[in-house]
Design a protein around this motif. Structure first.
Motif, PDB file in Angstrom:
ATOM      1  N   ARG A   1      -9.213  10.385   4.991  1.00  0.00           N
ATOM      2  CA  ARG A   1      -9.922   9.186   4.545  1.00  0.00           C
ATOM      3  C   ARG A   1     -10.220   8.231   5.699  1.00  0.00           C
ATOM      4  NH1 ARG A   1      -7.314   6.969  -0.854  1.00  0.00           N
ATOM      5  NH2 ARG A   1      -9.053   5.567  -0.543  1.00  0.00           N
ATOM      6  N   LEU A   2      -9.534   8.409   6.802  1.00  0.00           N
ATOM      7  CA  LEU A   2      -9.718   7.476   7.908  1.00  0.00           C
ATOM      8  C   LEU A   2     -10.760   8.023   8.880  1.00  0.00           C
ATOM      9  CD1 LEU A   2      -5.972   6.659   8.588  1.00  0.00           C
ATOM     10  CD2 LEU A   2      -7.579   5.431   7.142  1.00  0.00           C
ATOM     11  N   GLU A   3     -11.503   7.146   9.477  1.00  0.00           N
ATOM     12  CA  GLU A   3     -12.550   7.591  10.395  1.00  0.00           C
ATOM     13  C   GLU A   3     -11.961   8.028  11.727  1.00  0.00           C
ATOM     14  OE1 GLU A   3     -15.747   4.817  10.984  1.00  0.00           O
ATOM     15  OE2 GLU A   3     -15.369   4.082   8.963  1.00  0.00           O
ATOM     16  N   ALA A   4     -12.548   9.050  12.320  1.00  0.00           N
ATOM     17  CA  ALA A   4     -12.049   9.575  13.587  1.00  0.00           C
ATOM     18  C   ALA A   4     -12.088   8.505  14.672  1.00  0.00           C
ATOM     19  CB  ALA A   4     -12.872  10.778  14.003  1.00  0.00           C
ATOM     20  N   ALA A   5     -13.141   7.741  14.727  1.00  0.00           N
ATOM     21  CA  ALA A   5     -13.278   6.730  15.773  1.00  0.00           C
ATOM     22  C   ALA A   5     -12.142   5.710  15.689  1.00  0.00           C
ATOM     23  CB  ALA A   5     -14.616   6.019  15.639  1.00  0.00           C
ATOM     24  N   ALA A   6     -11.848   5.315  14.471  1.00  0.00           N
ATOM     25  CA  ALA A   6     -10.803   4.314  14.271  1.00  0.00           C
ATOM     26  C   ALA A   6      -9.461   4.851  14.730  1.00  0.00           C
ATOM     27  CB  ALA A   6     -10.737   3.923  12.814  1.00  0.00           C
ATOM     28  N   GLN A   7      -9.238   6.130  14.540  1.00  0.00           N
ATOM     29  CA  GLN A   7      -7.950   6.711  14.920  1.00  0.00           C
ATOM     30  C   GLN A   7      -7.715   6.548  16.418  1.00  0.00           C
ATOM     31  OE1 GLN A   7      -7.963  10.748  13.485  1.00  0.00           O
ATOM     32  NE2 GLN A   7      -8.654  10.055  11.490  1.00  0.00           N
ATOM     33  N   ARG A   8      -8.786   6.754  17.195  1.00  0.00           N
ATOM     34  CA  ARG A   8      -8.610   6.638  18.643  1.00  0.00           C
ATOM     35  C   ARG A   8      -8.388   5.182  19.055  1.00  0.00           C
ATOM     36  NH1 ARG A   8     -12.363  10.711  18.734  1.00  0.00           N
ATOM     37  NH2 ARG A   8     -14.095   9.260  18.997  1.00  0.00           N
ATOM     38  N   THR A   9      -9.040   4.275  18.354  1.00  0.00           N
ATOM     39  CA  THR A   9      -8.948   2.867  18.730  1.00  0.00           C
ATOM     40  C   THR A   9      -7.542   2.313  18.549  1.00  0.00           C
ATOM     41  OG1 THR A   9     -11.072   2.750  17.630  1.00  0.00           O
ATOM     42  CG2 THR A   9     -10.198   0.686  18.493  1.00  0.00           C
ATOM     43  N   LEU A  10      -6.887   2.691  17.470  1.00  0.00           N
ATOM     44  CA  LEU A  10      -5.675   1.975  17.092  1.00  0.00           C
ATOM     45  C   LEU A  10      -4.371   2.636  17.529  1.00  0.00           C
ATOM     46  CD1 LEU A  10      -6.974   0.943  13.646  1.00  0.00           C
ATOM     47  CD2 LEU A  10      -6.353  -0.626  15.472  1.00  0.00           C
ATOM     48  N   GLY A  11      -4.441   3.920  17.836  1.00  0.00           N
ATOM     49  CA  GLY A  11      -3.218   4.575  18.278  1.00  0.00           C
ATOM     50  C   GLY A  11      -2.126   4.526  17.229  1.00  0.00           C
ATOM     51  N   ARG A  12      -0.915   4.249  17.651  1.00  0.00           N
ATOM     52  CA  ARG A  12       0.217   4.341  16.739  1.00  0.00           C
ATOM     53  C   ARG A  12       0.798   2.989  16.352  1.00  0.00           C
ATOM     54  NH1 ARG A  12       2.059   9.444  16.133  1.00  0.00           N
ATOM     55  NH2 ARG A  12       3.980   8.639  15.263  1.00  0.00           N
ATOM     56  N   SER A  13      -0.034   1.999  16.318  1.00  0.00           N
ATOM     57  CA  SER A  13       0.484   0.680  15.961  1.00  0.00           C
ATOM     58  C   SER A  13      -0.477  -0.017  15.012  1.00  0.00           C
ATOM     59  CB  SER A  13       0.655  -0.137  17.239  1.00  0.00           C
ATOM     60  OG  SER A  13       0.786  -1.488  16.924  1.00  0.00           O
ATOM     61  N   LEU A  14       0.069  -0.568  13.968  1.00  0.00           N
ATOM     62  CA  LEU A  14      -0.779  -1.278  13.011  1.00  0.00           C
ATOM     63  C   LEU A  14      -0.215  -2.668  12.741  1.00  0.00           C
ATOM     64  CD1 LEU A  14      -1.510   1.416  10.262  1.00  0.00           C
ATOM     65  CD2 LEU A  14      -3.098   0.591  12.010  1.00  0.00           C
ATOM     66  N   ALA A  15      -1.102  -3.652  12.772  1.00  0.00           N
ATOM     67  CA  ALA A  15      -0.712  -5.019  12.435  1.00  0.00           C
ATOM     68  C   ALA A  15      -1.144  -5.285  10.995  1.00  0.00           C
ATOM     69  CB  ALA A  15      -1.381  -6.003  13.383  1.00  0.00           C
ATOM     70  N   ILE A  16      -0.199  -5.784  10.196  1.00  0.00           N
ATOM     71  CA  ILE A  16      -0.445  -5.939   8.762  1.00  0.00           C
ATOM     72  C   ILE A  16      -0.487  -7.414   8.379  1.00  0.00           C
ATOM     73  CG2 ILE A  16       0.351  -5.346   6.446  1.00  0.00           C
ATOM     74  CD1 ILE A  16       2.157  -3.211   7.832  1.00  0.00           C
ATOM     75  N   ARG A  17      -1.523  -7.796   7.658  1.00  0.00           N
ATOM     76  CA  ARG A  17      -1.580  -9.151   7.104  1.00  0.00           C
ATOM     77  C   ARG A  17      -1.390  -9.018   5.596  1.00  0.00           C
ATOM     78  NH1 ARG A  17      -1.239 -14.765   6.885  1.00  0.00           N
ATOM     79  NH2 ARG A  17      -0.651 -14.312   4.768  1.00  0.00           N
ATOM     80  N   GLN A  18      -0.453  -9.743   5.042  1.00  0.00           N
ATOM     81  CA  GLN A  18      -0.176  -9.649   3.609  1.00  0.00           C
ATOM     82  C   GLN A  18      -0.801 -10.822   2.869  1.00  0.00           C
ATOM     83  OE1 GLN A  18       2.127 -11.588   1.546  1.00  0.00           O
ATOM     84  NE2 GLN A  18       2.011 -10.266  -0.247  1.00  0.00           N
ATOM     85  N   VAL A  19      -1.427 -10.533   1.732  1.00  0.00           N
ATOM     86  CA  VAL A  19      -1.916 -11.607   0.873  1.00  0.00           C
ATOM     87  C   VAL A  19      -1.428 -11.372  -0.554  1.00  0.00           C
ATOM     88  CG1 VAL A  19      -3.956 -12.636  -0.216  1.00  0.00           C
ATOM     89  CG2 VAL A  19      -3.948 -12.223   2.234  1.00  0.00           C
ATOM     90  N   ASP A  20      -0.836 -12.395  -1.118  1.00  0.00           N
ATOM     91  CA  ASP A  20      -0.400 -12.381  -2.509  1.00  0.00           C
ATOM     92  C   ASP A  20      -1.580 -12.858  -3.349  1.00  0.00           C
ATOM     93  OD1 ASP A  20       0.431 -13.301  -4.991  1.00  0.00           O
ATOM     94  OD2 ASP A  20       2.304 -14.153  -4.265  1.00  0.00           O
ATOM     95  N   ALA A  21      -2.175 -11.941  -4.101  1.00  0.00           N
ATOM     96  CA  ALA A  21      -3.352 -12.280  -4.894  1.00  0.00           C
ATOM     97  C   ALA A  21      -2.980 -12.414  -6.373  1.00  0.00           C
ATOM     98  CB  ALA A  21      -4.448 -11.239  -4.693  1.00  0.00           C
ATOM     99  N   GLY A  22      -1.827 -13.017  -6.621  1.00  0.00           N
ATOM    100  CA  GLY A  22      -1.444 -13.261  -8.008  1.00  0.00           C
ATOM    101  C   GLY A  22      -0.117 -12.655  -8.403  1.00  0.00           C
ATOM    102  N   SER A  23       0.630 -12.197  -7.430  1.00  0.00           N
ATOM    103  CA  SER A  23       1.902 -11.529  -7.713  1.00  0.00           C
ATOM    104  C   SER A  23       2.888 -12.448  -8.433  1.00  0.00           C
ATOM    105  CB  SER A  23       2.488 -11.067  -6.379  1.00  0.00           C
ATOM    106  OG  SER A  23       3.878 -11.011  -6.416  1.00  0.00           O
TER     107      SER A  23
END
Ligand code: SF4
Lengths: 173, 502
Positions: free
Chosen positions: A33-55
């Motif tokens: 599901r992920l694009e090949a280009a994106a895989q090369r850009t981000l490597g093995r680290s992901l920054a996550i922003r959390q939003v509570d949309a009504g929890s």
């Protein structure tokens, strides 16, 4: 006093749980599901922003546990960040209230491409128990495309961790 | 006796368990409202509505009693309580947004939950209207004077937190006013509960505020049991208390850790977090869910504690009992930490009293209120436990109250688990009609639920989280503090957003 305690903890070995094995099929599905280009850009680290949309805030409690020494999210290269401007992943909880819709969309727009959206909890999946209320849109995908869904009410930290690692592994293949 | 107490007690009553509801004429309600400014007037605990009436729950300290009163809404209006009792303000705004009843003479008539985004307006009234006008930007209180600047924060904050908007007006570093605007989490919970059986509606009470899922479930179940005249078996009451105390300790642990974490002291959140996780795992073993959601239901609990559950919980408690004194000594031993918490975010006992604040917020400011003790409920009425009280009202006092409560709850848990009564854990809820009030002491403080059953279904319901009366005190606590101390202050309150957004 703290030093004495820290030394004692060192003697006992880490409180952090060893990493569980991931389901290879799920990782492959995610990778597709992920694009090949994106895989090369981000490597093995992901920054996550959390939003509570009504929890109800139950999902947040378990997300918080990911930062505890027991799960230690950061050892996998995953971390929660304060600003959407340097986030790769938007992690959304809650049934998406009408009142939160604009704030959620604005957070998403503030994130640079490529970016992914992870929906966490039964509420975020389809509104959960709040389905049918006048005040909710009924699931995050009513506003934004969802890349990964982690179900549960709330999902346990181990489930959350495995879900997020699948995203990371798929991304690094 | 207070004037308000006299007015209410002389009015005719309608059946409501365990306290009758007094029906006030418009004039009597107006006189009651006008007397709320007198010394010794009762405290306001909750104000809510249904399609035809407005209801109030008061506590009369003089007569040591709780008073329930209502008045019919006349031509869409009722006399406001907020002019003499500012803590009524948010309730009046909420009532207007959901049912359309206007508090005539109210201090603040601006929308609250209503952000102009729902497809309908007055969603809980008999005839909700389709929305016609688009959303308008919210109006904030004006701040006049030279050199003031405003800092708008939220609804999306920097961490993993619930959404809400904080509008700071500051003079340099110093906060002159904080105005809080909530409502982003409004899910229409009360409307979803109408027309359902208490057993089905319990799922919503369990999700009003996830961190208090047990205590809200207990208050709701007790309201339904009061309304239907159902009595739960002693074992069920004891198991509910086990879960309530586990929830209290787990929350106090994470909050005490988070407060230290906000002062950049990483050791305490690490240790407290570890103990919290151990408790949640034990809860999952004993009751099948880490947060113990949906276990407490009207009539009892869904399942008995599993064999080995007691041992699992006791095993998780032991290391915490061992380490807690040392962790408190660590907190005490760092001046850099105490420097941030002592004297920060003070709520005076007078103000806490005016807002009838419960929980650690009230107890840190001199209020010895604990629903487990008065009015009490099973099984706490047969248990001895400490209710810590301090007078300082600062961040430090709120932290220390929580430390003391962790200790008290650990003792309670041991006693409860060792002396679990034998017998069944649930009874069928008697179907019927009636009105009832239920309460529970959650980790944040006093929780009140009210409902009316009609032929076994919920005709009207209201759930009052303790945060209703604590949030406004946060606005006061940050006054004259520096902006940078807000996270610490906020964390020391840890009010629920979802709990008041309904
Ligand atoms: S999925 Fe469950 S825990 Fe998560 S926000 Fe919804 S109700 Fe709360």
């Amino acid at each position: 006093m703290v030093w004495r305690r820290v030394l004692a903890t060192l003697r006992h070995g880490p409180a952090t749980l060893p990493a569980a094995r991931l389901d290879d099929a799920a990782t492959r599905r995610m990778a597709d599901r992920l694009e090949a280009a994106a895989q090369r850009t981000l490597g093995r680290s992901l920054a996550i922003r959390q939003v509570d949309a009504g929890s109800c805030n139950g999902c947040e409690l378990e997300l918080h546990m990911l930062n505890s020494i027991v799960y230690d999210l950061e050892r996998f290269g995953l971390r929660f960040v304060a600003s959407p401007r340097h986030a790769d992943v938007l992690l959304v909880t809650g049934p998406l209230t009408h009142n939160m819709r604009e704030a959620l969309l604005r957070t998403w727009i503030a994130m640079p491409d490529p970016k992914w959206l992870v929906a966490v909890g039964d509420c975020a999946s389809d509104g959960g128990v709040f389905k049918g209320s006048y005040a909710i849109a009924g699931g995050v995908d009513a506003a934004l495309p969802v890349d990964l869904l982690i179900r549960g009410c709330p999902p346990a930290p181990a489930q959350l961790l495995n879900g997020l690692r699948t995203l990371l592994e798929a991304n690094a293949d | 006796m207070s004037t308000a107490g006299t007015i209410i007690r002389t009015a005719p009553t309608e059946s409501c368990q365990p306290w009758p509801r007094h029906k006030l004429l418009g004039e009597e309600w107006r006189a009651m409202a006008a007397s709320l400014g007198e010394a010794g007037a009762p405290s306001l605990l909750a104000l809510w509505a249904d399609t035809a009436r407005v209801y109030v729950l008061l506590h009369d300290a003089d007569a040591a009693g709780w008073l329930v009163a209502s008045t019919s809404v006349d031509d869409g209006r009722y006399p406001a309580l907020s002019p003499r009792r500012p803590s009524a303000t948010w309730f009046e705004r909420m009532i207007h947004d959901l049912w359309g009843h206007e508090a005539s003479g109210g201090r603040d008539l601006r929308p609250w939950l209503e952000h102009g985004r729902w497809p309908v307006t007055v969603p809980m009234s008999l005839r909700p209207l389709a929305r016609e006008s688009p959303a308008e930007p919210p109006e904030f209180l004006p701040v006049e004077g030279e050199d003031y600047h405003q800092i708008p924060v939220g609804p999306v904050h920097a961490g993993i937190i619930e959404p809400g908007h904080f509008r700071f007006s500051a003079l340099g570093e110093t906060v002159a006013r904080l105005e809080i605007r909530l409502g982003w989490l409004h899910k229409g919970t009360l409307a979803l509960m109408r027309g359902k059986s208490p057993r089905v509606a319990a799922r919503f009470a369990a999700r009003l505020s996830g961190d208090t899922t047990v205590a809200h479930s207990v208050a709701f179940a007790r309201a339904a049991e009061a309304a239907s005249g159902t009595e739960v078996p002693p074992r069920a009451a004891a198991l509910r208390a086990v879960m309530t105390e586990l929830e209290r300790v787990a929350n106090h642990l994470s909050d005490c850790g988070a407060i230290a974490g906000d002062a950049a002291f990483a050791y305490l959140p690490a240790r407290f977090g570890w103990h919290r996780e151990a408790l949640l795992r034990a809860a999952a073993v004993a009751f099948g869910h880490r947060l113990m959601m949906d276990v407490v239901v009207p009539g009892g609990v869904t399942a008995d504690i599993v064999p080995g559950g007691t041992e699992a919980i006791l095993r998780a408690l032991a290391p915490l009992e061992d380490e807690l004194p040392e962790l408190i000594r660590v907190y005490d031993g760092f001046s850099s930490l105490l420097d941030r918490t002592v004297g920060t975010g003070i709520v005076t006992p007078a103000l806490a009293g005016e807002f009838a604040a419960g929980g650690f917020v009230g107890r840190a400011s001199g209020r010895a209120i604990d629903l487990r003790r008065t009015p009490g409920y099973p099984p706490y009425d047969r248990l001895a436990f400490e209710v810590p009280v301090q007078q300082e009202g600062d961040v430090d006092a709120r932290v220390r109250i929580r430390f003391a409560e962790i200790g008290a709850s650990l003792n309670l848990l041991r006693t409860l688990l060792i002396e679990l009564p034998e017998g069944g854990v649930s009874v069928p809820l008697l179907l019927g009609s009636g009105e009832g009030i239920g309460w529970a002491e959650g980790f944040r403080g006093d929780i009140w639920h009210w409902l009316r059953l009609d032929g076994g279904q919920i005709a009207a319901v209201f759930m009052r989280d303790p945060s209703w009366l604590q949030w406004p005190l946060l606005e006061a606590a940050i006054h004259d503090n520096i902006v940078a101390d807000f996270p610490l202050c906020n964390k020391s309150f840890n009010c629920s957003y979802s709990g008041v957004d309904l």
